[in-house]
Each structure stands twice: as structure tokens, then as C-alpha cells.
Scaffold this active site. Structure first.
Site, PDB file in Angstrom:
ATOM      1  N   LYS A  40       7.305  -0.998  -2.194  1.00  0.00           N
ATOM      2  CA  LYS A  40       7.864  -1.548  -3.442  1.00  0.00           C
ATOM      3  C   LYS A  40       8.777  -2.747  -3.167  1.00  0.00           C
ATOM      4  O   LYS A  40       9.306  -3.339  -4.087  1.00  0.00           O
ATOM      5  CB  LYS A  40       8.672  -0.483  -4.192  1.00  0.00           C
ATOM      6  CG  LYS A  40       7.858   0.667  -4.714  1.00  0.00           C
ATOM      7  CD  LYS A  40       8.678   1.587  -5.616  1.00  0.00           C
ATOM      8  CE  LYS A  40       9.600   2.488  -4.864  1.00  0.00           C
ATOM      9  NZ  LYS A  40      10.305   3.472  -5.714  1.00  0.00           N
ATOM     10  N   LYS A  66      11.628  -2.484  -1.451  1.00  0.00           N
ATOM     11  CA  LYS A  66      13.001  -1.992  -1.413  1.00  0.00           C
ATOM     12  C   LYS A  66      13.347  -1.531  -0.002  1.00  0.00           C
ATOM     13  O   LYS A  66      12.528  -0.909   0.668  1.00  0.00           O
ATOM     14  CB  LYS A  66      13.164  -0.770  -2.332  1.00  0.00           C
ATOM     15  CG  LYS A  66      13.202  -1.034  -3.787  1.00  0.00           C
ATOM     16  CD  LYS A  66      13.363   0.302  -4.507  1.00  0.00           C
ATOM     17  CE  LYS A  66      14.035   0.167  -5.830  1.00  0.00           C
ATOM     18  NZ  LYS A  66      14.242   1.478  -6.464  1.00  0.00           N
TER      19      LYS A  66
END
Length: 141
Positions: free
Chosen positions: A54, A56
Site C-alpha cells: 500500500k 505505507k
């Protein structure tokens, strides 16, 4: 009639997902508010690998984040979230009544409403992991 509705609420299974990095009061408020919706709160914690996909980067590793979330008195069970697509299977597998997320996700999971109720709860004002990470970065620059 009202007693029946209250009893039905108490039996509900609630499901949410999140990274829960740098656990803070916003996370605690969300879990508290979710637990108030039913009898059982189940939380899918994004794995480090999924967060990487993602884009992150977490500070706290998955195993520790899962232990922290599970240790709160509001959470009944945690499990790893490994991909976006698992939500439909998890809802069915766990017999979920309500899928709930913070309101920063409004509309993103409405497609799950054919399986259960989908709701979005308000975020705690002026607190977020992203902001905490920004503040930490500024401190160490």
C-alpha cells in the site's frame, strides 16, 4: 419491541481493519465506538508486507501492533490482513453483521453492503498516525 432491538444489537459481530501503527487515542476511541455497536469486535491488522504494498511504512512491527490492539478491553479477536480482496471472505467466514471503518474511508467499502451493514465512524479530531509521523520527522531533522 425496544427490548428485542437492544438484544439484537448485543449479539452483533463487528469487523474493522487497520494498521494501528503508533497506537494513539484516535485508535482507542475508534475501537471503543465500534465495540458499542455489538457484542463482538474483530479487527484485521494490516501486515507489514501488505502495508508495504500500500506504500505505507510502519514503525511498530505487525506482531506488536496485533498484541497492542488485542490487549484493549474492546477487542475480542485480531487476525492478519494480507490483501484488499480478503474482506468479502472474512465477512462471510466470521459471520459479520457490521463492517465499520473510520470516516476517512467513506464510500470505499460500500460494495460490501450486500453481505452486511457498512458504516463509517467519525475520526477523533486533530490526531492521526500520519500527523504524528510528520511531527516526529520534524523533530529529528
Amino acid at each position: 419491541m425496544q427490548v428485542k432491538k437492544k438484544a439484537e444489537l448485543c449479539e452483533k459481530v463487528i469487523l474493522t481493519y487497520g494498521t494501528f501503527d503508533l497506537f494513539h487515542i484516535g485508535h482507542l476511541n475508534l475501537l471503543r465506538n465500534l465495540k458499542a455497536l455489538g457484542a463482538r469486535l474483530i479487527v484485521g491488522i494490516s501486515t507489514d508486507e501488505f502495508n508495504s504494498l500500500k506504500g505505507k511504512k510502519t514503525i511498530i512491527p505487525y506482531e506488536q501492533r496485533a498484541q497492542i490492539v488485542e490487549a484493549t478491553k474492546f477487542v475480542d479477536e485480531v487476525f492478519p490482513e494480507c490483501c484488499w480482496e480478503q474482506k468479502r471472505t472474512d465477512i462471510t467466514r466470521l459471520n459479520v453483521d457490521i463492517f465499520a471503518m473510520g470516516d476517512d474511508w467513506i464510500g470505499k467499502f460500500d460494495d460490501l453492503s450486500d453481505l452486511c451493514d457498512v458504516i463509517y465512524l467519525p475520526r477523533t479530531k486533530d490526531v492521526s498516525t500520519t500527523e504524528i509521523k510528520k511531527m516526529m520527522q520534524q523533530q529529528f531533522v
